[in-house]
Design a protein around this motif. Structure first.
Motif, mmCIF file in Angstrom:
data_model
loop_
_atom_site.group_PDB
_atom_site.id
_atom_site.type_symbol
_atom_site.label_atom_id
_atom_site.label_comp_id
_atom_site.label_asym_id
_atom_site.label_seq_id
_atom_site.Cartn_x
_atom_site.Cartn_y
_atom_site.Cartn_z
ATOM 1 N N GLY A 65 -14.585 13.444 3.425
ATOM 2 C CA GLY A 65 -13.327 13.939 3.968
ATOM 3 C C GLY A 65 -12.252 12.895 4.105
ATOM 4 N N GLY A 66 -12.558 11.641 3.773
ATOM 5 C CA GLY A 66 -11.570 10.585 3.867
ATOM 6 C C GLY A 66 -10.494 10.730 2.820
ATOM 7 N N GLN A 67 -9.298 10.309 3.157
ATOM 8 C CA GLN A 67 -8.186 10.410 2.225
ATOM 9 C C GLN A 67 -7.154 9.345 2.542
ATOM 10 N N LEU A 68 -6.217 9.177 1.615
ATOM 11 C CA LEU A 68 -5.127 8.249 1.828
ATOM 12 C C LEU A 68 -3.990 8.955 2.552
ATOM 13 N N VAL A 69 -3.135 8.166 3.212
ATOM 14 C CA VAL A 69 -2.006 8.731 3.943
ATOM 15 C C VAL A 69 -0.724 8.061 3.454
ATOM 16 N N ALA A 70 0.385 8.754 3.647
ATOM 17 C CA ALA A 70 1.706 8.219 3.316
ATOM 18 C C ALA A 70 2.435 7.931 4.609
ATOM 19 N N VAL A 71 2.495 6.660 4.989
ATOM 20 C CA VAL A 71 3.191 6.273 6.214
ATOM 21 C C VAL A 71 4.694 6.470 6.052
ATOM 22 N N ASP A 72 5.212 6.096 4.899
ATOM 23 C CA ASP A 72 6.629 6.294 4.603
ATOM 24 C C ASP A 72 6.848 7.758 4.215
ATOM 25 N N PRO A 73 7.804 8.462 4.836
ATOM 26 C CA PRO A 73 8.035 9.876 4.492
ATOM 27 C C PRO A 73 8.313 10.101 3.003
ATOM 28 N N ALA A 74 8.980 9.149 2.369
ATOM 29 C CA ALA A 74 9.284 9.289 0.944
ATOM 30 C C ALA A 74 8.205 8.687 0.051
ATOM 31 N N GLY A 75 7.156 8.152 0.663
ATOM 32 C CA GLY A 75 6.118 7.499 -0.126
ATOM 33 C C GLY A 75 5.386 8.443 -1.057
ATOM 34 N N GLY A 76 5.237 9.701 -0.636
ATOM 35 C CA GLY A 76 4.552 10.668 -1.483
ATOM 36 C C GLY A 76 5.252 10.910 -2.798
ATOM 37 N N PHE A 77 6.551 10.583 -2.872
ATOM 38 C CA PHE A 77 7.295 10.740 -4.128
ATOM 39 C C PHE A 77 7.434 9.420 -4.873
ATOM 40 N N PHE A 78 7.860 8.363 -4.167
ATOM 41 C CA PHE A 78 8.182 7.120 -4.852
ATOM 42 C C PHE A 78 6.941 6.365 -5.320
ATOM 43 N N VAL A 79 5.850 6.435 -4.582
ATOM 44 C CA VAL A 79 4.650 5.701 -4.999
ATOM 45 C C VAL A 79 4.095 6.231 -6.318
ATOM 46 N N PRO A 80 3.941 7.552 -6.496
ATOM 47 C CA PRO A 80 3.514 8.025 -7.832
ATOM 48 C C PRO A 80 4.489 7.665 -8.936
ATOM 49 N N MET A 81 5.802 7.650 -8.641
ATOM 50 C CA MET A 81 6.770 7.232 -9.651
ATOM 51 C C MET A 81 6.560 5.766 -10.025
ATOM 52 N N LYS A 82 6.252 4.969 -9.029
ATOM 53 C CA LYS A 82 5.974 3.549 -9.280
ATOM 54 C C LYS A 82 4.729 3.397 -10.139
ATOM 55 N N VAL A 83 3.719 4.208 -9.872
ATOM 56 C CA VAL A 83 2.498 4.182 -10.688
ATOM 57 C C VAL A 83 2.815 4.574 -12.119
ATOM 58 N N ALA A 84 3.618 5.622 -12.289
ATOM 59 C CA ALA A 84 3.985 6.067 -13.634
ATOM 60 C C ALA A 84 4.741 4.969 -14.386
ATOM 61 N N PHE A 85 5.589 4.228 -13.682
ATOM 62 C CA PHE A 85 6.337 3.163 -14.350
ATOM 63 C C PHE A 85 5.406 2.049 -14.824
ATOM 64 N N PHE A 86 4.496 1.625 -13.960
ATOM 65 C CA PHE A 86 3.591 0.550 -14.360
ATOM 66 C C PHE A 86 2.614 1.011 -15.440
ATOM 67 N N ALA A 87 2.213 2.277 -15.389
ATOM 68 C CA ALA A 87 1.384 2.812 -16.469
ATOM 69 C C ALA A 87 2.168 2.820 -17.780
ATOM 70 N N ALA A 88 3.444 3.191 -17.723
ATOM 71 C CA ALA A 88 4.286 3.158 -18.917
ATOM 72 C C ALA A 88 4.446 1.736 -19.427
ATOM 73 N N LEU A 89 4.544 0.782 -18.519
ATOM 74 C CA LEU A 89 4.678 -0.611 -18.916
ATOM 75 C C LEU A 89 3.435 -1.090 -19.657
ATOM 76 N N LEU A 90 2.267 -0.691 -19.173
ATOM 77 C CA LEU A 90 1.024 -1.065 -19.851
ATOM 78 C C LEU A 90 0.918 -0.402 -21.221
ATOM 79 N N ILE A 91 1.257 0.880 -21.277
ATOM 80 C CA ILE A 91 1.140 1.602 -22.544
ATOM 81 C C ILE A 91 2.144 1.078 -23.569
ATOM 82 N N ALA A 92 3.350 0.776 -23.098
ATOM 83 C CA ALA A 92 4.410 0.331 -24.016
ATOM 84 C C ALA A 92 4.365 -1.156 -24.305
ATOM 85 N N MET A 93 3.415 -1.878 -23.734
ATOM 86 C CA MET A 93 3.388 -3.327 -23.927
ATOM 87 C C MET A 93 3.332 -3.734 -25.401
#
Length: 257
Positions: A65-93
């Motif tokens: 039942g453990g899970q991660l939490v978003a302390v920052d109210p906007a974290g649920g949106f910006f953190v996945p976007m940040k992940v997508a950017f770094f994933a794109a950086l790795l793929i496009a390297m």
């Protein structure tokens, strides 16, 4: 008068060449950015799934039942976007490095081109290998180790932003550390060290590897050992690769009768 005319001609010849280089640089940078942007936009719809996959090593170590939490109210949106950017950086390297290569390659000699391309490809593959090693082996071991020593009265609810920063540091540390063989080969090819000197300095290198591992990894024994041991192996591989390439380079430089 002749000298002034020659100087004028050389100046006018140099200026177009500089402008041509700047135009080429701008074109290469634009292509690199456009390629990265295309990959990023393609990954944006899957940003949440990518983050979920990235969080699996931690979620597997949390209690039921453990899970991660978003302390920052906007974290649920910006953190996945940040992940997508770094994933794109790795793929496009590879595409980004190709644009850099296409810009500098015309100014290289044939021997430099012959050596640079294998080193560039090896560097990319080793960086990917380091990230894969961190994700599939290091992170599960580290989180399992940390969860085992966490008191039962403490509820583990990590913040998604903090977790992402932690994982990116691990990826960068292992990806950069796995470049050790390429770095050793470059040092040997530049003539700064010899394979014999690398072999004789093996003991100092091992000590340095463990110091580096202790500095750039989290303060736990598991991640430090899992970085130091592969780096020691990669050091030996770097010596072997340098011994193999150095005679070939010297043979290529030997003048023919």
């Amino acid at each position: 008068m002749n000298h002034d005319t020659d100087a004028t001609h050389s100046g006018t010849d140099a200026e177009p060449r500089l402008i041509d280089h700047l135009i080429e640089l701008r074109a290469r940078l634009l292509r690199a950015v456009v390629g990265l942007l295309v990959v990023f936009l393609a990954l944006v719809p899957f940003a949440a799934e990518i983050y979920g996959a990235l969080a699996r090593p931690l979620l597997a170590s949390l209690p039921a039942g453990g899970q991660l939490v978003a302390v920052d109210p906007a974290g649920g949106f910006f953190v996945p976007m940040k992940v997508a950017f770094f994933a794109a950086l790795l793929i496009a390297m590879p595409w980004l490095l190709y644009q850099a290569w296409a810009f500098v390659a015309p100014g290289l000699y044939h021997r430099e081109k012959r050596l640079a391309m294998p080193l560039l490809v090896s560097a990319v593959l080793l960086f990917y290998l380091g990230c894969a090693f961190a994700f599939f082996l290091v992170l599960p071991s580290v989180f399992g180790f940390l969860a085992k020593f966490t008191p039962d009265v403490v509820a583990m609810t990590p913040d998604i932003g903090k977790y992402l920063d932690f994982v990116l540091v691990i990826f960068l540390a292992f990806g950069a550390s796995f470049e050790l063989p390429v770095a050793l080969v470059i040092l040997v090819l530049l003539g700064w060290v010899t394979p014999q000197q690398l072999r004789e300095s093996r003991g100092y290198a091992v000590v340095g590897v463990f110091v580096v591992a202790a500095v750039i990894t989290p303060p736990d024994v598991v991640s430090q050992l899992m970085l130091a041991i592969p780096m020691c192996i990669l050091y030996e591989l770097g010596i072997v690769a340098a011994r193999w390439l150095k005679p070939r380079e010297e043979a290529g430089q030997t003048p023919t009768a």
